[in-house]
Design a protein around this motif. Structure first.
Motif, PDB file in Angstrom:
ATOM      1  N   THR A 130      -3.760   0.591 -10.034  1.00 16.69           N
ATOM      2  CA  THR A 130      -4.471   1.867 -10.157  1.00 16.69           C
ATOM      3  C   THR A 130      -5.055   2.327  -8.831  1.00 16.69           C
ATOM      4  O   THR A 130      -4.991   3.521  -8.496  1.00 16.69           O
ATOM      5  N   GLU A 131      -5.619   1.411  -8.065  1.00 18.21           N
ATOM      6  CA  GLU A 131      -6.263   1.791  -6.804  1.00 18.21           C
ATOM      7  C   GLU A 131      -5.263   2.414  -5.843  1.00 18.21           C
ATOM      8  O   GLU A 131      -5.521   3.463  -5.238  1.00 18.21           O
ATOM      9  N   VAL A 132      -4.101   1.779  -5.678  1.00 25.54           N
ATOM     10  CA  VAL A 132      -3.080   2.318  -4.777  1.00 25.54           C
ATOM     11  C   VAL A 132      -2.530   3.628  -5.324  1.00 25.54           C
ATOM     12  O   VAL A 132      -2.289   4.583  -4.571  1.00 25.54           O
ATOM     13  N   ASN A 133      -2.327   3.717  -6.636  1.00 26.82           N
ATOM     14  CA  ASN A 133      -1.817   4.953  -7.232  1.00 26.82           C
ATOM     15  C   ASN A 133      -2.777   6.118  -7.026  1.00 26.82           C
ATOM     16  O   ASN A 133      -2.346   7.258  -6.820  1.00 26.82           O
ATOM     17  N   ASN A 134      -4.078   5.844  -7.068  1.00 27.54           N
ATOM     18  CA  ASN A 134      -5.053   6.895  -6.774  1.00 27.54           C
ATOM     19  C   ASN A 134      -4.928   7.362  -5.330  1.00 27.54           C
ATOM     20  O   ASN A 134      -5.078   8.561  -5.038  1.00 27.54           O
ATOM     21  N   GLN A 135      -4.675   6.424  -4.415  1.00 24.69           N
ATOM     22  CA  GLN A 135      -4.449   6.800  -3.029  1.00 24.69           C
ATOM     23  C   GLN A 135      -3.212   7.680  -2.898  1.00 24.69           C
ATOM     24  O   GLN A 135      -3.229   8.692  -2.183  1.00 24.69           O
ATOM     25  N   LEU A 136      -2.140   7.293  -3.578  1.00 30.30           N
ATOM     26  CA  LEU A 136      -0.897   8.059  -3.503  1.00 30.30           C
ATOM     27  C   LEU A 136      -1.106   9.481  -4.024  1.00 30.30           C
ATOM     28  O   LEU A 136      -0.635  10.452  -3.426  1.00 30.30           O
ATOM     29  N   SER A 137      -1.803   9.602  -5.143  1.00 28.22           N
ATOM     30  CA  SER A 137      -2.041  10.915  -5.727  1.00 28.22           C
ATOM     31  C   SER A 137      -2.926  11.768  -4.832  1.00 28.22           C
ATOM     32  O   SER A 137      -2.745  12.987  -4.738  1.00 28.22           O
ATOM     33  N   THR A 138      -3.885  11.132  -4.151  1.00 21.02           N
ATOM     34  CA  THR A 138      -4.824  11.859  -3.308  1.00 21.02           C
ATOM     35  C   THR A 138      -4.205  12.268  -1.971  1.00 21.02           C
ATOM     36  O   THR A 138      -4.433  13.378  -1.480  1.00 21.02           O
ATOM     37  N   LEU A 139      -3.398  11.389  -1.391  1.00 17.68           N
ATOM     38  CA  LEU A 139      -2.913  11.603  -0.028  1.00 17.68           C
ATOM     39  C   LEU A 139      -1.584  12.344   0.039  1.00 17.68           C
ATOM     40  O   LEU A 139      -1.318  13.053   1.014  1.00 17.68           O
TER      41      LEU A 139
ATOM     42  N   ASP B 181       0.851  -1.181   0.000  1.00 16.20           N
ATOM     43  CA  ASP B 181       0.000   0.000   0.000  1.00 16.20           C
ATOM     44  C   ASP B 181       0.886   1.229   0.000  1.00 16.20           C
ATOM     45  O   ASP B 181       2.103   1.149  -0.212  1.00 16.20           O
ATOM     46  N   PHE B 182       0.305   2.416   0.243  1.00 21.10           N
ATOM     47  CA  PHE B 182       1.072   3.649   0.122  1.00 21.10           C
ATOM     48  C   PHE B 182       2.159   3.762   1.182  1.00 21.10           C
ATOM     49  O   PHE B 182       3.144   4.457   0.991  1.00 21.10           O
TER      50      PHE B 182
ATOM     51  N   ASN C  45       3.924  11.836  -7.131  1.00 21.32           N
ATOM     52  CA  ASN C  45       4.364  11.174  -8.360  1.00 21.32           C
ATOM     53  C   ASN C  45       4.815   9.734  -8.122  1.00 21.32           C
ATOM     54  O   ASN C  45       5.242   9.061  -9.061  1.00 21.32           O
ATOM     55  N   THR C  46       4.765   9.261  -6.896  1.00 19.62           N
ATOM     56  CA  THR C  46       5.099   7.869  -6.592  1.00 19.62           C
ATOM     57  C   THR C  46       4.053   6.949  -7.222  1.00 19.62           C
ATOM     58  O   THR C  46       2.850   7.161  -7.066  1.00 19.62           O
ATOM     59  N   LYS C  47       4.505   5.915  -7.927  1.00 17.34           N
ATOM     60  CA  LYS C  47       3.577   5.054  -8.656  1.00 17.34           C
ATOM     61  C   LYS C  47       3.990   3.589  -8.577  1.00 17.34           C
ATOM     62  O   LYS C  47       5.177   3.257  -8.686  1.00 17.34           O
ATOM     63  N   PHE C  48       2.991   2.714  -8.383  1.00 13.38           N
ATOM     64  CA  PHE C  48       3.152   1.290  -8.634  1.00 13.38           C
ATOM     65  C   PHE C  48       2.684   1.000 -10.053  1.00 13.38           C
ATOM     66  O   PHE C  48       1.668   1.554 -10.500  1.00 13.38           O
TER      67      PHE C  48
END
Length: 497
Positions: free
Chosen positions: A391-400, A21-22, A384-387
């Protein structure tokens, strides 16, 4: 009479990875301020100075400032204290470790015979422990509403009872495996027979006593291959090609009992439980750096450097153990021991992680041979951190996550062969909500002695940061407030060859 019901779950999964996860992304995106003792003593503010092995990790042009061939080795002691507050109960835990923190060498090639303005070229190799991952956290308290059953419910909802009971553990994906643990561990029941929605099977209705212990060790190392050149005695240019190494072990042990929970029935169902997760992550990565330093005057210097994202290829292995103390969970309601042991290891497919790049701008003023002052500003966008393929985790990263600004200030004053140093560092939270993780503040100091061809440096660094530690990634997401304080002592020996 209570019996111990143990489910020793060690399974193999080749399904879609859902374990990371993030928080995992942040672990490999953040750097501790490590390196040589001189670098640490001055708060890491070396982007416009160079002439230090750890300065190469900030601005690769810094190796061209060296006048002679040199080699250096740094040993460090890390001491970490974590004070935890969980629903009003305070606890603390300490960790202490000793490490080879830095090892490097630089070769200086000078040509005095030509009329070219390119008079100096350097090659260097340097290893640093970018992030020491040794840590220990212990939290305990009484949760008024949520239990570990909520964690299992969050994964089980949407999965039919027949799927959980009709498949082998290794045939289930990560979500199904967690649902299996909760179902077979007597924590959850379907709302209707054969259904896909679940409720807690615990008789208690709140005030769950909980303990959570986290013990981790490992490192995130970086090996840099450097080339740099000096032009016209005023400009320096450099390039780093970096190879990254990750080796990380973390054991989390969550304990819960229900004896003091309102409406708890001591004659039936689960009485206490311990859920243990052992995660091992390993892998490699690559990044590059470009930098330049300019002597605007003999005293005033400026530098700028760019570090690319790090592209990681990582592997996770997970071992889970659930031990349940249950009053009547045996066959036909009788007390007995129950074992489910596929005797396999959960090995996930290799996954890709891209951490954010960063920019560093630097200024320095050198007072001849008497001393210097230096300032670095670092910009890093953690959103800008990405797996890859998550997609679900990347959306969390972008949001948080958010852009973080970091400031470093350092100074050095020389008295004959002695050097006195001090530094300050401030780094903003990588989160948009700073309550999740606060800003980092660090103070440092040190001294050095020049024997001629040998230099001996020592530093002390103090850093502190507050953050919220969730015990689980979903379902039961209550957090403990962690106040983390780091004390570091480093010793560097540099040889001019």
């Amino acid at each position: 009479m209570k019996k111990l019901v143990s489910l020793l779950i060690i399974g193999l999964s080749i399904n879609t990875l859902q374990a990371q996860d993030f928080s995992d992304a942040l672990r490999y995106s953040q750097d501790n301020l490590n390196g040589t003792a001189r670098f640490r003593a001055m708060g890491g503010a070396f982007g416009a100075l160079g002439g230090d092995f750890s300065a190469i990790s900030v601005n690769p042009a810094g190796s061209a400032v060296f006048s002679n061939n040199a080699a250096a080795i740094t040993l460090s002691n890390y001491s970490t204290k974590n004070k935890s507050d969980y629903f009003g109960t305070s606890t603390s835990e300490k960790d202490n470790s000793f490490d080879l923190n830095q090892l490097g060498a630089v070769w200086v090639f000078q040509d005095y015979q030509t009329n070219s303005k390119w008079k100096k070229f350097t090659l260097a190799i340097n290893y640093e422990n970018s992030n020491n991952l040794d840590n220990r956290i212990y939290s305990q308290g009484i949760n008024p509403t949520n239990s570990v059953a909520d964690y299992f419910i969050s994964y089980a909802n949407g999965i039919s009872e027949g799927t959980i009971t009709g498949n082998n553990f290794e045939q289930l994906g990560y979500a199904g495996q967690q649902a299996y643990l909760g179902y077979e561990g007597f924590f959850i029941n379907p709302t209707i027979a054969g259904g896909n929605q679940y409720v807690s099977a615990l008789s208690g209705t709140g005030n769950f006593y909980q303990e959570n212990s986290i013990s981790s060790n490992g490192y995130n190392g970086k090996l840099s291959f450097n080339a740099a050149a000096e032009y016209n005695d005023r400009f320096y240019f450099g390039l780093n090609l970096n190879s990254h190494f990750v080796d990380f072990n973390q054991t989390t042990s969550f304990y819960e009992d229900y004896l003091d929970s309102p409406n708890h029935d001591t004659t039936t169902g689960v009485q206490a439980s311990r859920f243990t997760n052992e995660l091992y992550t390993y892998g490699t990565g690559f990044s590059f750096q470009l930098g330049t330093i300019a002597k605007i005057t003999n005293e005033f210097r400026a530098g700028v450097a760019y570090e690319s994202p790090t592209w990681y290829s990582l592997n996770d292995e997970l071992l889970q153990t659930l031990s349940v103390n249950c009053a009547d969970c045996g066959t036909n309601g009788n007390s007995s021991n129950f074992f489910a042991d596929p005797n396999l290891v959960i090995v996930y497919p290799t996954y890709k992680l891209r951490t954010p790049g960063k920019w560093t701008g630097s200024l320095a003023y050198v007072f001849g041979k008497n001393g210097l002052l230096s300032f670095d500003y670092i910009l890093k966008d953690y959103s800008n951190t990405k797996f890859r393929h998550s997609t679900e985790v990347n959306n969390q990263l972008s949001t948080l996550l958010d852009t973080s600004n970091e400031f470093r200030v350092g100074g050095e004053y020389r008295i004959k062969a002695w050097s006195l140093r001090a530094g300050y560092r401030f780094e903003e939270s990588p989160y948009k909500n700073s309550n999740a993780m606060g800003d980092l503040t660090s103070y440092s100091g040190g001294l050095g002695y020049n024997f001629g061809d040998v230099k001996l440096d020592m530093s002390y660094t103090f850093a502190k940061r507050d953050y919220q530690q969730a015990f689980f990634s979903q379902g039961m997401v209550d957090t403990a407030t962690i106040n983390r304080k780091n004390n570091n002592v480093s010793l560097t020996v540099l040889f001019e060859l």
